[in-house]
Scaffold this motif. Structure first.
Motif, short mmCIF file in Angstrom:
data_model
loop_
_atom_site.label_atom_id
_atom_site.label_comp_id
_atom_site.label_asym_id
_atom_site.label_seq_id
_atom_site.Cartn_x
_atom_site.Cartn_y
_atom_site.Cartn_z
N THR A 1 0.60 -1.68 -0.09
CA THR A 1 0.39 -0.47 -0.15
C THR A 1 0.86 1.32 0.22
O THR A 1 0.64 2.59 -0.16
N TYR B 1 6.04 0.55 -6.32
CA TYR B 1 5.30 -1.02 -6.89
C TYR B 1 3.86 -0.72 -6.64
O TYR B 1 3.22 -1.41 -6.84
N GLN B 2 2.90 0.65 -6.81
CA GLN B 2 2.08 0.74 -6.24
C GLN B 2 1.00 0.23 -7.47
O GLN B 2 1.77 -0.30 -8.79
N LYS B 3 -0.08 -0.90 -6.75
CA LYS B 3 -1.21 -1.68 -7.60
C LYS B 3 -1.34 -1.08 -8.67
O LYS B 3 -2.26 -1.27 -9.63
N SER B 4 -2.13 0.17 -8.32
CA SER B 4 -2.30 1.38 -10.05
C SER B 4 -1.84 1.12 -10.84
O SER B 4 -1.99 1.67 -11.72
N LEU B 5 -0.05 1.05 -10.69
CA LEU B 5 -0.09 0.54 -12.37
C LEU B 5 0.43 -1.29 -12.98
O LEU B 5 0.60 -0.71 -13.74
N GLU C 1 -1.76 -4.41 -11.02
CA GLU C 1 -3.11 -5.14 -9.92
C GLU C 1 -4.18 -4.44 -10.95
O GLU C 1 -4.87 -5.26 -11.30
N ASP C 2 -4.58 -3.77 -10.77
CA ASP C 2 -5.48 -2.45 -11.02
C ASP C 2 -5.41 -1.83 -12.06
O ASP C 2 -6.83 -1.91 -13.01
N GLN C 3 -4.43 -2.38 -13.20
CA GLN C 3 -4.13 -2.53 -14.65
C GLN C 3 -4.84 -3.50 -16.06
O GLN C 3 -4.32 -3.95 -16.46
N ARG D 1 -1.25 -8.45 -13.09
CA ARG D 1 -0.74 -9.34 -12.08
C ARG D 1 1.18 -10.37 -12.33
O ARG D 1 2.20 -9.54 -11.94
#
Length: 423
Positions: A320, A324-328, A330-332, A335
């Motif tokens: 969080t 390596y934020q998830k917005s770059l 998993e959210d795209q 994975r």
């Protein structure tokens, strides 16, 4: 109250008088100071440590001294190191609950911490010297390292909180200076406080100190240590900073805590298992230690495996922070991108931990603060033989760290070196 008094080192004779009105201590062990039994147990390099037992319980009192206890008042140290130890312990408890002693009181003016008395725990190093095969240490230590290192970093923490914490621990200057010099530089030249088993190791020591590749690698690792403020480290995580029973493992003594590279704690810890491996031949008076050596190599494998597994789990569930934020990923819907980044991070930890482990082996045999693993081997020729093998191992993994691809390869190397010139 103790906080109103000028600093004064405690003693067995003065402790009850000085701390008799301390509410936290009285609540733990009973307020009748006449019933208190005090004994000093500190055998470390820096501090005073007392066990205090009373009518209703027991506690440990740890107090910093204004100098390095191992050397004396010719080497001054700030009392503020107890402040960093206290704050490190509170963060470690929050990030890896149940892994450190409970803290009941901190007195900054007297540089003392009142904490849980761990019993019947013993120091892990002592247990390994005795040949005890503890079933839970690999799991417990692997989880502790993964949780504290991940949760204390920009992978997990809010940026504002992490930067405030970095600023707080950045003031632990003097203890960082000890590590930077005693670990990374002093073993590789004839520093004043160095010592080694002489004359048996003289030739090998001269060879190591003439090894340009080794010295350059040691300084590259020192550069990483000083410049790569990834996470809050324990800073001195070795088998003498861990207390154990057959069912429980607790980490102690994080006064060297600061923000540095994740690989440092892991490398220092694994180095102590490898040193224990090489020392076992010096403790075989009462029988073969082959099973103990095999156990130690299994502990190394399991510790690294547990660390990787838990770190990966936290990466997938608690990433969080700003890195390596998830917005770059998993959210795209990417994975696999996140997994590729995880592999990169773990590979860097692996490569660097090997270097830190090799340097830790060298400083424990050539520098100021030695390990009891070797020091308790009375036969100097036998001790030197065990130490020589460990020194060769340390040089190999430090210099060749980028070309070693797995923990089993390292363990195979330990077996090959151990079997050379058996006496």
């Amino acid at each position: 109250m103790t906080e109103k008094l000028p600093f004064e080192a405690l003693s067995v004779e003065t402790l009850a008088t000085r701390l008799g009105t301390n509410e936290a201590l009285g609540a733990m062990i009973g307020r009748d100071t006449g019933a208190w039994r005090v004994r000093e147990v500190g055998d470390g390099n820096l501090n005073l440590v007392f066990i205090v037992e009373g009518g209703s319980g027991s506690a440990v009192i740890k107090q910093a001294l204004p100098y390095v206890r191992l050397v004396g008042d010719s080497w001054p140290l700030p009392l503020k190191r107890s402040f960093f130890e206290y704050h490190a312990l509170t963060r470690q408890e929050a990030r890896a609950p149940g892994s450190v002693p409970a803290i009941h009181h901190f007195d900054e003016g007297q540089a003392l911490i009142i904490m849980e008395y761990l019993s019947p725990h013993i120091i892990l190093r002592r247990a390994l010297i005795e040949g005890r095969q503890l079933p839970n240490i690999a799991r417990d230590i692997g989880l502790f390292m993964a949780r504290t290192l991940f949760r204390g970093s920009d992978l997990s923490m809010a940026t504002k909180d992490r930067k405030a914490d970095l600023a707080l621990f950045a003031d632990n200057v003097e203890l960082c200076d000890i590590t930077e010099n005693l670990v990374f530089s002093d073993p590789y030249f004839d520093a004043k406080l160095n010592r080694h088993t002489s004359p048996q190791l003289d030739g090998l020591v001269a060879e190591l100190r003439a090894d340009r590749d080794l010295k350059v690698e040691a300084q590259r690792l020192k550069h990483i240590f000083a410049a790569n403020a990834e996470t809050l480290l324990h800073g001195d995580l070795h088998s003498g900073s861990i207390m154990v029973t057959d069912s429980e493992t607790r980490m102690i003594d994080p006064e060297f805590a600061f923000y540095g590279p994740m690989a440092f704690d892991v490398g220092m810890l694994l180095a102590n298992f490898w040193m224990s491996f090489f020392s076992q031949r010096g403790h075989e008076e009462d029988g073969s230690r082959d099973a103990m050596r095999a156990y130690l190599l299994d502990v190394v494998v399991e510790t690294w495996s547990v660390f990787r597994s838990e770190f990966s789990h936290l990466w997938r569930t608690e990433r969080t922070g700003m890195l390596y934020q998830k917005s770059l990923f998993e959210d795209q819907g990417d994975r696999l991108g996140a997994e590729q980044a995880l592999d990169h991070v773990l590979h860097q930890i692996w490569t660097d931990l090997l270097g830190f482990a090799g340097i830790e082996v060298h400083r424990r045999i050539l520098g100021l603060a030695h390990n009891a693993d070797f020091e308790t081997i009375a036969d100097e020729d036998l001790r030197a033989s065990c130490e020589a093998k460990a020194l060769k191992f340390g040089r190999h993994i430090a210099v060749n760290r980028r070309h070693i691809h797995g923990i089993e390869e390292v363990n195979a190397l330990t077996v090959l070196i151990e079997q050379e010139n058996r006496i």
